[in-house]
Design a protein around this motif. Structure first.
Motif, PDB file in Angstrom:
ATOM      1  N   CYS A   1       0.834  -1.204   0.000  1.00 20.04           N
ATOM      2  CA  CYS A   1       0.000   0.000   0.000  1.00 20.04           C
ATOM      3  C   CYS A   1       0.870   1.256   0.000  1.00 20.04           C
ATOM      4  O   CYS A   1       0.614   2.212  -0.748  1.00 20.04           O
ATOM      5  N   HIS A   2       1.918   1.259   0.821  1.00 16.21           N
ATOM      6  CA  HIS A   2       2.817   2.411   0.843  1.00 16.21           C
ATOM      7  C   HIS A   2       3.536   2.565  -0.491  1.00 16.21           C
ATOM      8  O   HIS A   2       3.734   3.694  -0.978  1.00 16.21           O
ATOM      9  N   ALA A   3       3.947   1.445  -1.094  1.00 13.31           N
ATOM     10  CA  ALA A   3       4.649   1.503  -2.379  1.00 13.31           C
ATOM     11  C   ALA A   3       3.736   2.031  -3.478  1.00 13.31           C
ATOM     12  O   ALA A   3       4.172   2.820  -4.336  1.00 13.31           O
ATOM     13  N   ILE A   4       2.479   1.604  -3.489  1.00 11.85           N
ATOM     14  CA  ILE A   4       1.527   2.076  -4.503  1.00 11.85           C
ATOM     15  C   ILE A   4       1.345   3.588  -4.397  1.00 11.85           C
ATOM     16  O   ILE A   4       1.381   4.309  -5.398  1.00 11.85           O
ATOM     17  N   VAL A   5       1.149   4.079  -3.168  1.00 10.98           N
ATOM     18  CA  VAL A   5       0.951   5.519  -2.984  1.00 10.98           C
ATOM     19  C   VAL A   5       2.205   6.295  -3.386  1.00 10.98           C
ATOM     20  O   VAL A   5       2.125   7.355  -4.020  1.00 10.98           O
ATOM     21  N   ALA A   6       3.384   5.754  -3.057  1.00 10.39           N
ATOM     22  CA  ALA A   6       4.630   6.468  -3.342  1.00 10.39           C
ATOM     23  C   ALA A   6       4.976   6.469  -4.826  1.00 10.39           C
ATOM     24  O   ALA A   6       5.458   7.481  -5.352  1.00 10.39           O
ATOM     25  N   LEU A   7       4.727   5.346  -5.516  1.00  2.21           N
ATOM     26  CA  LEU A   7       5.212   5.192  -6.879  1.00  2.21           C
ATOM     27  C   LEU A   7       4.152   5.424  -7.966  1.00  2.21           C
ATOM     28  O   LEU A   7       4.508   5.755  -9.103  1.00  2.21           O
ATOM     29  N   LEU A   8       2.872   5.231  -7.633  1.00  4.96           N
ATOM     30  CA  LEU A   8       1.841   5.290  -8.674  1.00  4.96           C
ATOM     31  C   LEU A   8       0.894   6.483  -8.563  1.00  4.96           C
ATOM     32  O   LEU A   8       0.070   6.687  -9.451  1.00  4.96           O
ATOM     33  N   SER A   9       0.991   7.251  -7.486  1.00  6.41           N
ATOM     34  CA  SER A   9       0.090   8.411  -7.345  1.00  6.41           C
ATOM     35  C   SER A   9       0.275   9.394  -8.483  1.00  6.41           C
ATOM     36  O   SER A   9      -0.698   9.960  -9.003  1.00  6.41           O
ATOM     37  N   SER A  10       1.516   9.629  -8.871  1.00  3.60           N
ATOM     38  CA  SER A  10       1.783  10.609  -9.926  1.00  3.60           C
ATOM     39  C   SER A  10       1.260  10.159 -11.287  1.00  3.60           C
ATOM     40  O   SER A  10       1.138  10.976 -12.204  1.00  3.60           O
ATOM     41  N   ILE A  11       0.946   8.862 -11.418  1.00  6.78           N
ATOM     42  CA  ILE A  11       0.436   8.336 -12.687  1.00  6.78           C
ATOM     43  C   ILE A  11      -1.080   8.242 -12.685  1.00  6.78           C
ATOM     44  O   ILE A  11      -1.751   8.626 -13.645  1.00  6.78           O
TER      45      ILE A  11
ATOM     46  N   ASP B   1      -9.985  -4.512   9.910  1.00  4.89           N
ATOM     47  CA  ASP B   1      -9.367  -4.708  11.219  1.00  4.89           C
ATOM     48  C   ASP B   1      -7.922  -4.250  11.272  1.00  4.89           C
ATOM     49  O   ASP B   1      -7.193  -4.570  12.201  1.00  4.89           O
ATOM     50  N   CYS B   2      -7.477  -3.488  10.273  1.00  2.36           N
ATOM     51  CA  CYS B   2      -6.124  -2.918  10.306  1.00  2.36           C
ATOM     52  C   CYS B   2      -6.106  -1.712  11.244  1.00  2.36           C
ATOM     53  O   CYS B   2      -7.139  -1.138  11.582  1.00  2.36           O
ATOM     54  N   GLY B   3      -4.907  -1.326  11.647  1.00  2.64           N
ATOM     55  CA  GLY B   3      -4.759  -0.162  12.508  1.00  2.64           C
ATOM     56  C   GLY B   3      -5.085   1.121  11.780  1.00  2.64           C
ATOM     57  O   GLY B   3      -5.032   1.204  10.542  1.00  2.64           O
ATOM     58  N   LEU B   4      -5.407   2.158  12.548  1.00  7.07           N
ATOM     59  CA  LEU B   4      -5.772   3.446  11.944  1.00  7.07           C
ATOM     60  C   LEU B   4      -4.599   4.093  11.221  1.00  7.07           C
ATOM     61  O   LEU B   4      -4.800   4.999  10.414  1.00  7.07           O
ATOM     62  N   ASP B   5      -3.378   3.628  11.500  1.00  4.34           N
ATOM     63  CA  ASP B   5      -2.229   4.165  10.773  1.00  4.34           C
ATOM     64  C   ASP B   5      -2.104   3.571   9.376  1.00  4.34           C
ATOM     65  O   ASP B   5      -1.395   4.111   8.523  1.00  4.34           O
ATOM     66  N   VAL B   6      -2.806   2.453   9.128  1.00 11.13           N
ATOM     67  CA  VAL B   6      -2.725   1.768   7.836  1.00 11.13           C
ATOM     68  C   VAL B   6      -3.934   2.066   6.960  1.00 11.13           C
ATOM     69  O   VAL B   6      -3.820   2.150   5.731  1.00 11.13           O
ATOM     70  N   VAL B   7      -5.115   2.238   7.571  1.00  8.51           N
ATOM     71  CA  VAL B   7      -6.363   2.354   6.815  1.00  8.51           C
ATOM     72  C   VAL B   7      -6.331   3.493   5.786  1.00  8.51           C
ATOM     73  O   VAL B   7      -6.701   3.286   4.624  1.00  8.51           O
ATOM     74  N   PRO B   8      -5.899   4.719   6.121  1.00  7.38           N
ATOM     75  CA  PRO B   8      -5.883   5.779   5.098  1.00  7.38           C
ATOM     76  C   PRO B   8      -5.018   5.441   3.890  1.00  7.38           C
ATOM     77  O   PRO B   8      -5.415   5.691   2.742  1.00  7.38           O
ATOM     78  N   THR B   9      -3.835   4.855   4.143  1.00  6.02           N
ATOM     79  CA  THR B   9      -2.970   4.456   3.029  1.00  6.02           C
ATOM     80  C   THR B   9      -3.620   3.364   2.199  1.00  6.02           C
ATOM     81  O   THR B   9      -3.502   3.352   0.962  1.00  6.02           O
TER      82      THR B   9
ATOM     83  N   ILE C   1      -6.122   4.094  -6.246  1.00  3.51           N
ATOM     84  CA  ILE C   1      -5.133   4.067  -7.324  1.00  3.51           C
ATOM     85  C   ILE C   1      -5.265   2.778  -8.123  1.00  3.51           C
ATOM     86  O   ILE C   1      -5.209   2.787  -9.365  1.00  3.51           O
ATOM     87  N   LEU C   2      -5.437   1.640  -7.436  1.00  2.00           N
ATOM     88  CA  LEU C   2      -5.603   0.367  -8.135  1.00  2.00           C
ATOM     89  C   LEU C   2      -6.874   0.373  -8.980  1.00  2.00           C
ATOM     90  O   LEU C   2      -6.894  -0.189 -10.087  1.00  2.00           O
ATOM     91  N   HIS C   3      -7.940   0.984  -8.484  1.00  2.00           N
ATOM     92  CA  HIS C   3      -9.179   1.107  -9.255  1.00  2.00           C
ATOM     93  C   HIS C   3      -8.915   1.867 -10.558  1.00  2.00           C
ATOM     94  O   HIS C   3      -9.322   1.415 -11.647  1.00  2.00           O
ATOM     95  N   ASN C   4      -8.236   3.004 -10.451  1.00  3.00           N
ATOM     96  CA  ASN C   4      -7.927   3.791 -11.654  1.00  3.00           C
ATOM     97  C   ASN C   4      -7.042   3.010 -12.610  1.00  3.00           C
ATOM     98  O   ASN C   4      -7.224   3.077 -13.836  1.00  3.00           O
TER      99      ASN C   4
END
Length: 432
Positions: A169-179, A358-366, A373-376
């Protein structure tokens, strides 16, 4: 006697220095012996581990030579399910059903994420391949099943499953957001406005703004803040959806009880739209006026010159809406379906957003950002969407809460009513 008295301090000093020297030598010898013994124990420990690893590899090789798999893929032992079944026997329908994307899109995603997800092998353990790490994480996002089940299926530890999800999830946000999650170009704005007019009958509009509630487990702090209008705990996100049904902007991580108007007014989307960033450099002409493109919003949002919402229908009020106003509301409600359908497809494709997460609140937003991003990406690559996913989510999930319109109109922009009147007149002309 006099000479002995003079030599006595010198003798004491020499005796002290000799004793100190002997003590230092003894301590050094003791430390050296201890270090040698520690190194011997350390080497014996690793030799034993290497011996056990070698014996396990030999035993595994002997078993693999005599074992013949005769059972269906769904019950194949987890040690070789990924390598022998998914990578060799999965059909296109299996890839779509299990990973929510085609095989081609899957390997495209792996190549894009490889710089962040690739790990080095060690002397005692082979690193998980990037493809397997991505598959583990996608299985979790698509199904929201327990880590233990995925752990057994892929033959990895539960902590490894959790780490794969978080890292991907962190990698997707970091590498694919700009695309896949970026502000639109002028051409994309024009295309979206054309689609809103042709598909939904609403002119001069480029995006619809909506809210998404993702159910969560009870947080350890400030749990009451996460209770949404429907009464269940959630994280609230704001999304902007284009005429193609893709996400242009996502603002996640707010407690479910937050007022959507507060999120909107403090978001980058609001700042960008207010500065004219969601329109071409030369505003197009609408109803004889040079007018920037507008967004469409639900009743909970403030009325702006670039954000249209429905005329309020106040119960018990003596002032009823006119027929043209009702026509405007009907057309706007119809156009807002583009955001509702996009969010429904998002939750149906990635069911971690439709069931309680059931993930932590630090993970859910990411995770929410990664799923958008995966949907797009899937939509851009033309991957099929199955109707049964949508039916399953509609039947299983809690209905999304409805936000009420503000009690006062003080947050509405003064000149916004004039812009809404232009659309009011447009639909009246089209109806005549």
């Amino acid at each position: 006697m006099e000479e002995e008295e003079q030599l006595r301090p010198f003798m004491f000093l020499m005796t002290y220095m000799l004793l100190k020297r002997r003590r230092d030598l003894n301590n050094a010898n003791t430390q050296r012996r201890g270090e040698i013994q520690r190194r011997i124990r350390h080497r014996q420990y690793f030799l034993q581990r290497q011996r056990r690893t070698l014996m396990m590899m030999i035993a595994g090789g002997m078993r693999s030579n005599v074992r013949v798999r005769t059972r269906p893929w769904s019950t194949t032992p987890s040690t070789d399910w990924w390598e022998r079944v998914v990578m060799t026997e999965f059909q296109p329908s299996d890839w779509l059903d299990k990973f929510r994307m085609s095989r081609e899109t899957f390997f495209y995603l792996c190549d894009k994420l490889r710089p962040r997800l690739a790990r080095q092998d060690t002397s005692f353990r082979l690193a998980l391949p990037v493809e397997k790490r991505v598959a583990v994480a996608l299985w979790r996002l698509a199904s929201n099943i327990e880590y233990r089940t995925i752990s057994t299926l892929f033959g990895v530890g539960k902590s490894t499953v959790c780490r794969c999800v978080r890292d991907m999830c962190h990698a997707i946000v970091a590498l694919l957001s700009s695309i896949y999650l970026r502000p639109p170009s002028e051409q994309e704005l024009e295309d979206s406005a054309r689609l809103f007019l042709s598909n939904w009958g609403f002119p001069h509009c480029v995006a619809a703004v909506a809210t998404l509630h993702t159910a969560i487990i009870t947080p350890s702090n400030n749990a009451s803040d996460y209770a949404n209008p429907a009464g269940w705990l959630s994280v609230l996100s704001q999304v902007a959806v284009s005429g193609r049904g893709q996400f242009w902007d996502v603002c996640a991580s707010f407690p479910g009880g937050t007022d959507p108007a507060d999120i909107f007014q403090n978001s980058s989307l609001c700042a960008t739209a207010a500065e004219g960033g969601l329109s071409s450099a030369l505003p197009p002409v609408f109803m004889g006026n040079s007018l920037r493109y507008v967004l469409l919003g639900e009743a909970c949002y403030p009325l702006q010159s670039w954000l249209m919402k429905a005329y309020p229908e106040e119960r018990g009020s003596s002032t009823a809406l006119t027929q043209p106003q009702r026509l405007f509301n009907g057309q706007l409600t119809r156009a807002l379906r583009v955001s509702k359908e996009a969010l429904l497809k998002l939750r149906a494709r990635w069911q971690c957003l439709s069931k309680r997460n059931d993930c932590g609140l630090d993970v859910v937003p990411t995770m929410i950002l990664a799923c958008c991003i995966l949907h797009n990406m899937c939509e851009s690559h033309g991957d099929a969407f199955r109707a049964e996913w949508q039916v399953e989510v509609t039947e299983a999930e809690s209905p999304q809460p409805t936000h009420k319109q503000p009690l006062t109109h003080s947050i509405d922009q003064s000149q916004a009513e004039e812009v809404r009147q232009l659309f009011h007149d447009y639909f009246e002309e089209q109806n005549n």
